[in-house]
Design a protein around this motif. Sequence first.
Motif, mmCIF file in Angstrom:
data_model
loop_
_atom_site.group_PDB
_atom_site.id
_atom_site.type_symbol
_atom_site.label_atom_id
_atom_site.label_comp_id
_atom_site.label_asym_id
_atom_site.label_seq_id
_atom_site.Cartn_x
_atom_site.Cartn_y
_atom_site.Cartn_z
ATOM 1 N N GLY A 134 15.309 -46.567 11.415
ATOM 2 C CA GLY A 134 14.314 -46.370 10.342
ATOM 3 C C GLY A 134 14.011 -47.592 9.499
ATOM 4 N N TRP A 135 14.574 -48.756 9.857
ATOM 5 C CA TRP A 135 14.333 -49.935 8.999
ATOM 6 C C TRP A 135 12.880 -50.362 9.048
ATOM 7 C CZ3 TRP A 135 17.063 -51.869 5.149
ATOM 8 C CH2 TRP A 135 18.384 -51.453 5.047
ATOM 9 N N ASP A 136 12.254 -50.430 7.887
ATOM 10 C CA ASP A 136 10.858 -50.869 7.807
ATOM 11 C C ASP A 136 10.709 -52.208 7.096
ATOM 12 O OD1 ASP A 136 9.778 -48.852 9.217
ATOM 13 O OD2 ASP A 136 8.675 -47.918 7.573
ATOM 14 N N ARG A 137 11.672 -52.564 6.256
ATOM 15 C CA ARG A 137 11.521 -53.854 5.562
ATOM 16 C C ARG A 137 12.866 -54.412 5.119
ATOM 17 N NH1 ARG A 137 8.633 -54.226 -0.184
ATOM 18 N NH2 ARG A 137 10.762 -53.827 -0.889
ATOM 19 N N PHE A 138 12.988 -55.725 5.255
ATOM 20 C CA PHE A 138 14.127 -56.432 4.670
ATOM 21 C C PHE A 138 13.627 -57.514 3.733
ATOM 22 C CE2 PHE A 138 16.884 -54.987 8.199
ATOM 23 C CZ PHE A 138 17.964 -54.585 7.445
ATOM 24 N N LEU A 139 14.322 -57.651 2.635
ATOM 25 C CA LEU A 139 14.067 -58.774 1.740
ATOM 26 C C LEU A 139 15.005 -59.895 2.147
ATOM 27 C CD1 LEU A 139 13.551 -58.555 -2.025
ATOM 28 C CD2 LEU A 139 15.375 -60.017 -1.219
ATOM 29 N N LEU A 140 14.438 -61.082 2.333
ATOM 30 C CA LEU A 140 15.245 -62.237 2.728
ATOM 31 C C LEU A 140 15.070 -63.330 1.687
ATOM 32 C CD1 LEU A 140 14.033 -62.731 6.433
ATOM 33 C CD2 LEU A 140 16.176 -61.663 5.724
ATOM 34 N N GLY A 141 16.166 -63.853 1.179
ATOM 35 C CA GLY A 141 16.047 -65.026 0.311
ATOM 36 C C GLY A 141 15.854 -66.226 1.211
ATOM 37 N N LEU A 142 14.791 -66.977 1.001
ATOM 38 C CA LEU A 142 14.518 -68.084 1.920
ATOM 39 C C LEU A 142 15.275 -69.354 1.563
ATOM 40 C CD1 LEU A 142 10.749 -68.002 2.867
ATOM 41 C CD2 LEU A 142 12.708 -66.969 3.982
ATOM 42 N N GLU A 143 15.633 -70.075 2.545
ATOM 43 C CA GLU A 143 16.247 -71.402 2.499
ATOM 44 C C GLU A 143 17.218 -71.574 1.355
ATOM 45 O OE1 GLU A 143 14.761 -76.003 2.390
ATOM 46 O OE2 GLU A 143 14.252 -74.491 0.929
ATOM 47 N N ASN A 144 16.755 -72.157 0.216
ATOM 48 C CA ASN A 144 17.689 -72.506 -0.849
ATOM 49 C C ASN A 144 18.318 -71.293 -1.500
ATOM 50 O OD1 ASN A 144 15.270 -71.733 -1.860
ATOM 51 N ND2 ASN A 144 15.289 -73.136 -3.597
ATOM 52 N N THR A 145 17.786 -70.069 -1.252
ATOM 53 C CA THR A 145 18.359 -68.935 -1.952
ATOM 54 C C THR A 145 19.365 -68.125 -1.141
ATOM 55 O OG1 THR A 145 16.490 -67.548 -1.377
ATOM 56 C CG2 THR A 145 16.400 -68.629 -3.512
ATOM 57 N N LYS A 146 19.469 -68.289 0.141
ATOM 58 C CA LYS A 146 20.495 -67.521 0.861
ATOM 59 C C LYS A 146 21.343 -68.378 1.786
ATOM 60 C CE LYS A 146 20.094 -63.018 -0.137
ATOM 61 N NZ LYS A 146 21.127 -62.040 -0.376
ATOM 62 N N GLY A 147 21.142 -69.665 1.726
ATOM 63 C CA GLY A 147 22.016 -70.525 2.482
ATOM 64 C C GLY A 147 21.695 -70.655 3.963
ATOM 65 N N ALA A 148 20.650 -69.966 4.458
ATOM 66 C CA ALA A 148 20.293 -70.127 5.869
ATOM 67 C C ALA A 148 19.397 -71.359 5.984
ATOM 68 C CB ALA A 148 19.553 -68.894 6.361
ATOM 69 N N ASP A 149 19.320 -71.974 7.171
ATOM 70 C CA ASP A 149 18.434 -73.119 7.246
ATOM 71 C C ASP A 149 17.026 -72.652 7.615
ATOM 72 O OD1 ASP A 149 18.181 -72.930 9.999
ATOM 73 O OD2 ASP A 149 20.012 -74.094 10.316
ATOM 74 N N VAL A 150 16.080 -73.631 7.496
ATOM 75 C CA VAL A 150 14.678 -73.270 7.608
ATOM 76 C C VAL A 150 14.365 -72.639 8.961
ATOM 77 C CG1 VAL A 150 12.353 -74.245 7.597
ATOM 78 C CG2 VAL A 150 14.061 -75.073 5.990
ATOM 79 N N SER A 151 14.946 -73.178 10.038
ATOM 80 C CA SER A 151 14.600 -72.630 11.345
ATOM 81 C C SER A 151 15.164 -71.221 11.509
ATOM 82 C CB SER A 151 15.087 -73.553 12.459
ATOM 83 O OG SER A 151 16.475 -73.627 12.403
ATOM 84 N N THR A 152 16.321 -70.949 10.907
ATOM 85 C CA THR A 152 16.881 -69.590 10.972
ATOM 86 C C THR A 152 15.965 -68.621 10.233
ATOM 87 O OG1 THR A 152 19.057 -70.585 10.896
ATOM 88 C CG2 THR A 152 18.964 -68.220 10.561
#
Length: 522
Positions: free
Chosen positions: A295-313
Amino acid sequence: MRILLINVPHPSIGSRIPDDHLPPLGLLAIGGPLIDDGHEVRLLDGEFGPMPTADIVAQTVAFRPDAVLFGHSGSTSGHPVIAEISRAIARALPNTRIIYGGVFPTYHWREILREEPHVDAIVRGEGEETIRQLIAALETQSVLGTVRGIAYRENGQPCATAPAIVIRDLDAYRIGWELIDHRRYTYWGGLRAVVVQFSRGCPHLCNYCGQRGFWTRWRHRDPVKFAAELARLHREHGVRVVNFADENPTVSKKAWQAFLEALIAEDVPLILVGSTRAGDIVRDADILHLYKRAGWDRFLLGLENTKGADVSTDRQAIRLMRQHGILSMATWVVGFEEETDRDYWRGLRQLLAHDPDQIQMLYVTPHRWTPYYRLAAHRQVIQTDRRRWDYKHQVLATRHMRPWRVLLWFKFIEMVMQSRPRALYRVLLHPDRRLRHAMRWYTQMGRRVWPYEIFGFLRDPLRKDGPTVAEFWGAAQDAEETSMTVQPGRTEPPLQVGHDRQRKVQQPLAIAIDPAPAGDSQ
Ligand code: B12
Ligand code: SF4
């Protein structure tokens, strides 16, 4: 005891713009165990209306509670409202105990107990077990110093007791769903909704975030029991939308997959929304079809500087979610000290390249219990109204840009992202009816937020001579936060009561006495 839980009306966009209101999970989470202990518990939800203070006081007086309990998820910016309403209730009912819990009071207990004499006790950290102990102590008139995880006054001085013990089995405490009328609570444009938590905490250490400190270690509920509870909420109460309060529900792939499979087996048409990390989406590429089927319809993702993932991820995560019919909402944080026009331009181009379905722009807001606070301690505060410390108002000056210019960029980026052809196509013609509804609902809210924010900017005066962050909020508290997990092999510290003034090193907020690694992650 007769206990009244009060959810105050919050002044923020999140409370005032949508016609929907979500149940106050934090209060329901402490309400359930209190009911099970035999107390008579009610919830007064002032978000509806919103209720004026006089009405809240009148309804409280009519109930004649022995204790009134406050807490709000918009914790920092909700504090001034809680201060006002709790003061008014204490005036009307001087013998009623006022108890306060949640994130902000957990860390600002010293100031609150000094400045707000009507507050009797503060519950620090997760509240389920602590509130049971506190109410029992009040009922039997025992010494409050024996209750772990609280702050109160001793000989007129604020003091905190030993840290509470981290709840190991989250399923041992039930949510007091009977405190609400489910028909009143909606989200996603009028669909009956609840907020839930599969897990607590986060194993990562982003420097502006207090999740790890507050919840201490990542734990999750039993995946099968949790799925059964969601299914029951649908079957018995018609709940359609489930908003996950977890910052990071997907930390353990094994537990997460077990939950998705259990919910699929329940075969209930739920819409699930929440936050996760881009890295976890990429890790779970092989099971994203299960996310969608659950049932997942949406996820909020903190981008780059806010969640520690790199840009390509980040980019890969958004692409993978789109392939699986899951909307991505990207958060983008602005207001860092050295920002210039060039940074905003670069940020906009990066957002366009990422191509998220929705964006949420936020202003950096330093909380005293996060490591980021130290980095921002010297910065000048331009917004001294604490009700505006809600991520949607610029509260700190930037060196090279005036606030109106920051706002122009903020609004310009939002406008470009939401009105570019791809975004318009998704709003108007998205082939998936469910996602089209979600896009339209968000766009409609965005249209209402726009004038609200611009009017707010013109209405709320900004200080040119404001204090520094350190002068405004006081000393940093991240030591208190980082000392919260007890290392494997270390034993529980002795229970002790002490006054904050004498303490150089802050005591931990909660302790984990189980030396096993956090959760069963990975
Ligand atoms: C769901 C959510 C929302 C929902 C709120 C739904 C609702 N009715 O509660 C929506 C989307 C509406 C929302 C809006 C906002 N939110 Co919000 N939200 C969250 C989120 C994701 C989960 C909150 C939650 O339910 N946690 C789970 C419950 C169980 O935890 P809890 O409330 O802390 O309660 C526990 C303890 O604190 C304690 N406790 C709490 N209250 C009390 C009271 C007593 C008496 C006792 C004894 C104990 C106690 O016991 C509870 C059980 O252990 C958090 C992020 C996160 N993952 O924590 C952000 C968060 C709480 N939100 C935040 C903000 C800023 C807002 C907004 C101001 C944003 C805006 N500008 O509009 C608004 C405020 C309006 C509002 N209605 O809350 C910030 C608060 C930061 C701060 N320190 O102030 C957070 C932490 C997000 C972040 N990363 O910074 N939010
Ligand atoms: S920002 Fe997200 S990933 Fe980082 S510590 Fe907080 S909850 Fe964890």
